[in-house]
Design a protein around this motif. Structure first.
Motif, PDB file in Angstrom:
ATOM      1  N   THR A 154       0.841  -1.190   0.000  1.00  0.00           N
ATOM      2  CA  THR A 154       0.000   0.000   0.000  1.00  0.00           C
ATOM      3  C   THR A 154       0.877   1.241   0.000  1.00  0.00           C
ATOM      4  O   THR A 154       1.783   1.362   0.827  1.00  0.00           O
ATOM      5  N   HIS A 155       0.597   2.153  -0.920  1.00  0.00           N
ATOM      6  CA  HIS A 155       1.330   3.424  -0.972  1.00  0.00           C
ATOM      7  C   HIS A 155       0.804   4.333   0.132  1.00  0.00           C
ATOM      8  O   HIS A 155      -0.406   4.493   0.280  1.00  0.00           O
ATOM      9  N   THR A 156       1.708   4.917   0.907  1.00  0.00           N
ATOM     10  CA  THR A 156       1.313   5.748   2.049  1.00  0.00           C
ATOM     11  C   THR A 156       1.631   7.216   1.837  1.00  0.00           C
ATOM     12  O   THR A 156       1.459   8.015   2.747  1.00  0.00           O
ATOM     13  N   GLY A 157       2.133   7.556   0.671  1.00  0.00           N
ATOM     14  CA  GLY A 157       2.590   8.928   0.454  1.00  0.00           C
ATOM     15  C   GLY A 157       4.069   9.049   0.774  1.00  0.00           C
ATOM     16  O   GLY A 157       4.712  10.016   0.437  1.00  0.00           O
ATOM     17  N   GLY A 158       4.606   8.066   1.425  1.00  0.00           N
ATOM     18  CA  GLY A 158       6.038   7.939   1.728  1.00  0.00           C
ATOM     19  C   GLY A 158       6.434   6.532   1.318  1.00  0.00           C
ATOM     20  O   GLY A 158       6.344   6.173   0.153  1.00  0.00           O
ATOM     21  N   PRO A 159       6.805   5.711   2.293  1.00  0.00           N
ATOM     22  CA  PRO A 159       7.163   4.335   1.935  1.00  0.00           C
ATOM     23  C   PRO A 159       5.933   3.521   1.537  1.00  0.00           C
ATOM     24  O   PRO A 159       4.805   3.852   1.913  1.00  0.00           O
ATOM     25  N   VAL A 160       6.173   2.474   0.773  1.00  0.00           N
ATOM     26  CA  VAL A 160       5.135   1.490   0.476  1.00  0.00           C
ATOM     27  C   VAL A 160       5.236   0.443   1.581  1.00  0.00           C
ATOM     28  O   VAL A 160       6.334  -0.028   1.902  1.00  0.00           O
ATOM     29  N   ILE A 161       4.090   0.087   2.183  1.00  0.00           N
ATOM     30  CA  ILE A 161       4.095  -0.856   3.297  1.00  0.00           C
ATOM     31  C   ILE A 161       3.176  -2.031   3.005  1.00  0.00           C
ATOM     32  O   ILE A 161       2.249  -1.935   2.194  1.00  0.00           O
ATOM     33  N   ALA A 162       3.434  -3.135   3.686  1.00  0.00           N
ATOM     34  CA  ALA A 162       2.551  -4.299   3.696  1.00  0.00           C
ATOM     35  C   ALA A 162       2.682  -4.911   5.081  1.00  0.00           C
ATOM     36  O   ALA A 162       3.706  -4.738   5.755  1.00  0.00           O
ATOM     37  N   VAL A 163       1.643  -5.602   5.522  1.00  0.00           N
ATOM     38  CA  VAL A 163       1.650  -6.199   6.852  1.00  0.00           C
ATOM     39  C   VAL A 163       1.268  -7.669   6.732  1.00  0.00           C
ATOM     40  O   VAL A 163       0.238  -8.014   6.144  1.00  0.00           O
ATOM     41  N   LEU A 164       2.108  -8.530   7.314  1.00  0.00           N
ATOM     42  CA  LEU A 164       1.907  -9.974   7.247  1.00  0.00           C
ATOM     43  C   LEU A 164       1.779 -10.569   8.643  1.00  0.00           C
ATOM     44  O   LEU A 164       2.185  -9.979   9.630  1.00  0.00           O
ATOM     45  N   ASP A 165       1.215 -11.772   8.690  1.00  0.00           N
ATOM     46  CA  ASP A 165       1.048 -12.524   9.931  1.00  0.00           C
ATOM     47  C   ASP A 165       2.209 -13.512  10.035  1.00  0.00           C
ATOM     48  O   ASP A 165       2.400 -14.333   9.145  1.00  0.00           O
ATOM     49  N   ASP A 166       2.979 -13.451  11.129  1.00  0.00           N
ATOM     50  CA  ASP A 166       4.142 -14.340  11.265  1.00  0.00           C
ATOM     51  C   ASP A 166       3.789 -15.721  11.826  1.00  0.00           C
ATOM     52  O   ASP A 166       4.672 -16.531  12.052  1.00  0.00           O
ATOM     53  N   THR A 167       2.519 -15.999  12.042  1.00  0.00           N
ATOM     54  CA  THR A 167       2.002 -17.276  12.559  1.00  0.00           C
ATOM     55  C   THR A 167       2.397 -17.555  14.009  1.00  0.00           C
ATOM     56  O   THR A 167       2.107 -18.615  14.526  1.00  0.00           O
ATOM     57  N   CYS A 168       3.048 -16.616  14.665  1.00  0.00           N
ATOM     58  CA  CYS A 168       3.511 -16.798  16.046  1.00  0.00           C
ATOM     59  C   CYS A 168       2.990 -15.692  16.952  1.00  0.00           C
ATOM     60  O   CYS A 168       3.578 -15.388  17.983  1.00  0.00           O
ATOM     61  N   GLY A 169       1.875 -15.057  16.525  1.00  0.00           N
ATOM     62  CA  GLY A 169       1.236 -14.053  17.360  1.00  0.00           C
ATOM     63  C   GLY A 169       1.531 -12.617  17.008  1.00  0.00           C
ATOM     64  O   GLY A 169       1.171 -11.723  17.773  1.00  0.00           O
ATOM     65  N   ASN A 170       2.152 -12.373  15.853  1.00  0.00           N
ATOM     66  CA  ASN A 170       2.550 -11.013  15.498  1.00  0.00           C
ATOM     67  C   ASN A 170       2.158 -10.647  14.078  1.00  0.00           C
ATOM     68  O   ASN A 170       2.180 -11.498  13.179  1.00  0.00           O
ATOM     69  N   TYR A 171       1.884  -9.365  13.902  1.00  0.00           N
ATOM     70  CA  TYR A 171       1.887  -8.792  12.564  1.00  0.00           C
ATOM     71  C   TYR A 171       3.258  -8.171  12.377  1.00  0.00           C
ATOM     72  O   TYR A 171       3.809  -7.560  13.293  1.00  0.00           O
ATOM     73  N   ILE A 172       3.811  -8.343  11.184  1.00  0.00           N
ATOM     74  CA  ILE A 172       5.115  -7.802  10.825  1.00  0.00           C
ATOM     75  C   ILE A 172       4.911  -6.915   9.603  1.00  0.00           C
ATOM     76  O   ILE A 172       4.292  -7.319   8.636  1.00  0.00           O
ATOM     77  N   GLN A 173       5.438  -5.700   9.682  1.00  0.00           N
ATOM     78  CA  GLN A 173       5.361  -4.793   8.547  1.00  0.00           C
ATOM     79  C   GLN A 173       6.625  -4.940   7.706  1.00  0.00           C
ATOM     80  O   GLN A 173       7.725  -5.062   8.244  1.00  0.00           O
ATOM     81  N   ILE A 174       6.444  -4.966   6.399  1.00  0.00           N
ATOM     82  CA  ILE A 174       7.591  -4.828   5.496  1.00  0.00           C
ATOM     83  C   ILE A 174       7.376  -3.510   4.763  1.00  0.00           C
ATOM     84  O   ILE A 174       6.245  -3.067   4.581  1.00  0.00           O
ATOM     85  N   TYR A 175       8.476  -2.880   4.396  1.00  0.00           N
ATOM     86  CA  TYR A 175       8.342  -1.572   3.747  1.00  0.00           C
ATOM     87  C   TYR A 175       9.463  -1.364   2.741  1.00  0.00           C
ATOM     88  O   TYR A 175      10.535  -1.944   2.828  1.00  0.00           O
ATOM     89  N   GLN A 176       9.137  -0.528   1.766  1.00  0.00           N
ATOM     90  CA  GLN A 176      10.113  -0.108   0.753  1.00  0.00           C
ATOM     91  C   GLN A 176      10.064   1.395   0.683  1.00  0.00           C
ATOM     92  O   GLN A 176       9.004   1.987   0.516  1.00  0.00           O
ATOM     93  N   VAL A 177      11.227   2.026   0.846  1.00  0.00           N
ATOM     94  CA  VAL A 177      11.310   3.480   0.785  1.00  0.00           C
ATOM     95  C   VAL A 177      11.511   3.895  -0.659  1.00  0.00           C
ATOM     96  O   VAL A 177      12.250   3.306  -1.382  1.00  0.00           O
TER      97      VAL A 177
END
Length: 127
Positions: free
Chosen positions: A104-127
């Motif tokens: 998803t474009h945020t106006g700055g970095p592009v981000i995505a959020v994934l489920d790590d299957t161990c109780g967390n959401y993890i964001q990945i991003y590209q500047v």
């Protein structure tokens, strides 16, 4: 002063190790017994080996409550940089990773959020 360790709480250290190494592509760095748990760290194959991510067991009730609260609110526990978020998203989807948020474009970095299957959401991003 420098950042050398960061940690993410995980519900199951072995499951987390498999996800963070076989799916995300990190490399196991340290694996030492520590009572009921392990001192378990991974590193990026793309970065310095002295910057480690601890896969921290959430045995402490306060830690488990915090982890669940973040997850329930959809807040990522941490974020990892990628050079090509679209390619990384496709690679992870092909491996069965569930995304809460696609790239998803945020106006700055592009981000995505994934489920790590161990109780967390993890964001990945590209500047």
């Amino acid at each position: 002063m420098k950042i050398q360790l960061s940690s993410v709480l995980v519900s199951d250290q072995e499951k987390a190790l498999q996800f963070y190494t076989h799916i995300l592509g990190f490399v196991k760095h340290m694996d030492l017994p520590m009572g009921e748990a392990r001192w378990l760290t991974v590193v990026s194959p793309e970065g310095p080996q002295d910057i480690q991510l601890v896969l921290e067991p959430n045995f402490n009730p306060a830690g488990a409550t915090y982890q669940k609260a973040l997850f329930d609110q959809g807040i990522p526990a941490t974020a990892f940089a990628v050079s090509d978020i679209e390619a990384e998203h496709q690679r992870l989807v092909q491996q069965g990773v569930t995304f809460k948020l696609p790239p998803t474009h945020t106006g700055g970095p592009v981000i995505a959020v994934l489920d790590d299957t161990c109780g967390n959401y993890i964001q990945i991003y590209q500047v």
